[in-house]
Scaffold this motif. Structure first.
Motif, PDB file in Angstrom:
ATOM      1  N   VAL A 259      -9.855 -20.656 -20.335  1.00 48.45           N
ATOM      2  CA  VAL A 259      -8.647 -21.216 -20.948  1.00 48.45           C
ATOM      3  C   VAL A 259      -9.032 -22.088 -22.141  1.00 48.45           C
ATOM      4  N   HIS A 260     -10.039 -22.929 -21.947  1.00 52.34           N
ATOM      5  CA  HIS A 260     -10.505 -23.804 -23.019  1.00 52.34           C
ATOM      6  C   HIS A 260     -11.032 -22.973 -24.204  1.00 52.34           C
ATOM      7  N   LEU A 261     -11.784 -21.930 -23.899  1.00 48.82           N
ATOM      8  CA  LEU A 261     -12.316 -21.043 -24.938  1.00 48.82           C
ATOM      9  C   LEU A 261     -11.185 -20.454 -25.779  1.00 48.82           C
ATOM     10  N   LYS A 262     -10.155 -19.966 -25.117  1.00 51.59           N
ATOM     11  CA  LYS A 262      -9.016 -19.362 -25.824  1.00 51.59           C
ATOM     12  C   LYS A 262      -8.321 -20.388 -26.715  1.00 51.59           C
ATOM     13  N   GLN A 263      -8.249 -21.632 -26.243  1.00 52.98           N
ATOM     14  CA  GLN A 263      -7.595 -22.686 -27.031  1.00 52.98           C
ATOM     15  C   GLN A 263      -8.415 -23.062 -28.257  1.00 52.98           C
ATOM     16  N   GLU A 264      -9.732 -23.048 -28.139  1.00 53.66           N
ATOM     17  CA  GLU A 264     -10.623 -23.475 -29.216  1.00 53.66           C
ATOM     18  C   GLU A 264     -10.885 -22.375 -30.246  1.00 53.66           C
ATOM     19  N   ALA A 265     -10.717 -21.124 -29.844  1.00 47.11           N
ATOM     20  CA  ALA A 265     -11.023 -19.990 -30.738  1.00 47.11           C
ATOM     21  C   ALA A 265      -9.997 -19.891 -31.866  1.00 47.11           C
ATOM     22  N   ASP A 266     -10.454 -19.347 -32.983  1.00 46.23           N
ATOM     23  CA  ASP A 266      -9.556 -19.129 -34.123  1.00 46.23           C
ATOM     24  C   ASP A 266      -8.810 -17.802 -34.003  1.00 46.23           C
ATOM     25  N   TYR A 267      -9.345 -16.910 -33.192  1.00 49.32           N
ATOM     26  CA  TYR A 267      -8.724 -15.600 -33.014  1.00 49.32           C
ATOM     27  C   TYR A 267      -9.078 -15.106 -31.618  1.00 49.32           C
ATOM     28  N   VAL A 268      -8.094 -14.631 -30.879  1.00 48.66           N
ATOM     29  CA  VAL A 268      -8.312 -14.098 -29.527  1.00 48.66           C
ATOM     30  C   VAL A 268      -7.557 -12.785 -29.411  1.00 48.66           C
ATOM     31  N   GLU A 269      -8.249 -11.755 -28.953  1.00 50.72           N
ATOM     32  CA  GLU A 269      -7.632 -10.429 -28.800  1.00 50.72           C
ATOM     33  C   GLU A 269      -8.439  -9.653 -27.765  1.00 50.72           C
ATOM     34  N   ALA A 270      -7.874  -8.568 -27.267  1.00 50.94           N
ATOM     35  CA  ALA A 270      -8.589  -7.658 -26.364  1.00 50.94           C
ATOM     36  C   ALA A 270      -8.579  -6.273 -27.003  1.00 50.94           C
ATOM     37  N   VAL A 271      -9.674  -5.550 -26.865  1.00 49.59           N
ATOM     38  CA  VAL A 271      -9.758  -4.199 -27.427  1.00 49.59           C
ATOM     39  C   VAL A 271      -8.784  -3.283 -26.694  1.00 49.59           C
ATOM     40  N   SER A 272      -8.765  -3.389 -25.357  1.00 45.75           N
ATOM     41  CA  SER A 272      -7.817  -2.615 -24.563  1.00 45.75           C
ATOM     42  C   SER A 272      -6.751  -3.585 -24.048  1.00 45.75           C
ATOM     43  N   HIS A 273      -5.497  -3.197 -24.175  1.00 47.57           N
ATOM     44  CA  HIS A 273      -4.414  -4.063 -23.708  1.00 47.57           C
ATOM     45  C   HIS A 273      -4.015  -3.757 -22.266  1.00 47.57           C
ATOM     46  N   LYS A 274      -4.867  -3.011 -21.573  1.00 48.88           N
ATOM     47  CA  LYS A 274      -4.657  -2.717 -20.156  1.00 48.88           C
ATOM     48  C   LYS A 274      -5.744  -3.430 -19.358  1.00 48.88           C
ATOM     49  N   PRO A 275      -5.466  -3.777 -18.095  1.00 52.88           N
ATOM     50  CA  PRO A 275      -6.521  -4.364 -17.253  1.00 52.88           C
ATOM     51  C   PRO A 275      -7.670  -3.351 -17.092  1.00 52.88           C
ATOM     52  N   TYR A 276      -8.794  -3.817 -16.551  1.00 54.92           N
ATOM     53  CA  TYR A 276      -9.951  -2.927 -16.402  1.00 54.92           C
ATOM     54  C   TYR A 276      -9.577  -1.674 -15.619  1.00 54.92           C
ATOM     55  N   GLN A 277      -9.931  -0.521 -16.192  1.00 58.75           N
ATOM     56  CA  GLN A 277      -9.683   0.754 -15.527  1.00 58.75           C
ATOM     57  C   GLN A 277     -10.948   1.580 -15.384  1.00 58.75           C
ATOM     58  N   ASN A 278     -11.803   1.568 -16.418  1.00 57.12           N
ATOM     59  CA  ASN A 278     -13.013   2.378 -16.362  1.00 57.12           C
ATOM     60  C   ASN A 278     -14.050   1.907 -17.379  1.00 57.12           C
ATOM     61  N   PRO A 279     -15.287   2.386 -17.232  1.00 59.18           N
ATOM     62  CA  PRO A 279     -16.378   1.958 -18.117  1.00 59.18           C
ATOM     63  C   PRO A 279     -16.145   2.303 -19.596  1.00 59.18           C
ATOM     64  N   GLN A 280     -15.279   3.253 -19.878  1.00 63.38           N
ATOM     65  CA  GLN A 280     -15.001   3.606 -21.276  1.00 63.38           C
ATOM     66  C   GLN A 280     -14.452   2.400 -22.045  1.00 63.38           C
ATOM     67  N   GLN A 281     -13.708   1.533 -21.363  1.00 59.58           N
ATOM     68  CA  GLN A 281     -13.188   0.328 -22.018  1.00 59.58           C
ATOM     69  C   GLN A 281     -14.339  -0.562 -22.502  1.00 59.58           C
ATOM     70  N   LEU A 282     -15.404  -0.631 -21.703  1.00 58.01           N
ATOM     71  CA  LEU A 282     -16.560  -1.445 -22.086  1.00 58.01           C
ATOM     72  C   LEU A 282     -17.284  -0.804 -23.269  1.00 58.01           C
ATOM     73  N   GLN A 283     -17.372   0.513 -23.263  1.00 55.07           N
ATOM     74  CA  GLN A 283     -17.992   1.246 -24.375  1.00 55.07           C
ATOM     75  C   GLN A 283     -17.182   1.044 -25.656  1.00 55.07           C
ATOM     76  N   ASN A 284     -15.857   1.137 -25.539  1.00 54.10           N
ATOM     77  CA  ASN A 284     -14.981   0.926 -26.697  1.00 54.10           C
ATOM     78  C   ASN A 284     -15.142  -0.496 -27.240  1.00 54.10           C
ATOM     79  N   HIS A 285     -15.290  -1.441 -26.337  1.00 54.30           N
ATOM     80  CA  HIS A 285     -15.478  -2.848 -26.705  1.00 54.30           C
ATOM     81  C   HIS A 285     -16.771  -3.008 -27.513  1.00 54.30           C
TER      82      HIS A 285
END
Length: 180
Positions: free
Chosen positions: A99-125
């Protein structure tokens, strides 16, 4: 030193370094090594540091970046998570750090907008982080394998066809930082 506008920061998770307490003296040494290196890059034009939000080197690096912003207001922190709801399974104190990290960061985003589903999300990241940075600064020693190896292997592959900086802070570098 080469001019890098966006640097990816990564390294070992805290448990890979046997660090389980916030007061562990090793953290101060790691943060000092990160700070010393980042200042050199900032002095050469660094504007953004990207992290994936992992516990350990990335979180400590974010703390260093937020301290450096006082003297280097041109420096920004981007947190790019691999998927939505990243870290929600962590314990309460780790979630507070997130939570603190998100507050201090200048930009916060996720590569996939879905919760973890498979290792491909990590590869895409991994691919996203490498494509959106000019180089990587990693607290990592090839003699001591760990999670950062996957990202560094992908970065190594990227250097085959692209200009991409790979800068490792090894165990020897940390030892030298300790004696500075």
């Amino acid at each position: 030193m080469e001019s890098i506008k966006t640097l990816l920061l990564t390294g070992y998770r805290s448990y890979e370094l046997g660090i389980f307490q916030e007061k562990d003296a090793k953290i101060a040494i790691i943060k000092k090594a990160i700070k010393n290196n980042l200042i050199q890059y900032v002095d050469s034009g660094l504007e953004w540091v990207l992290i994936g939000g992992n516990l350990g080197v990335e979180m400590w690096g974010a703390e260093v970046i937020n301290e450096l912003k006082i003297d280097y207001p041109q420096l920004h922190l981007g947190v790019i998570f691999p998927f939505a709801e990243f870290g929600e399974q962590w314990n309460e104190s780790h979630q507070e750090k997130l939570v603190h990290l998100k507050q201090e960061a200048d930009y916060v985003e996720a590569v996939s907008h879905k919760p973890y589903q498979n290792p491909q999300q990590l590869q895409n990241h991994t691919n996203f982080l490498l494509q959106h940075s000019d180089g990587i600064l990693a607290v990592f020693d090839p003699e001591f394998p760990g999670k950062p190896k996957y990202l560094l292997d992908a970065a190594e592959k990227m250097t085959e066809n692209n200009e991409y900086l790979i800068h490792l802070i090894t165990m020897d570098d940390l030892q030298n930082t300790f004696y500075e």
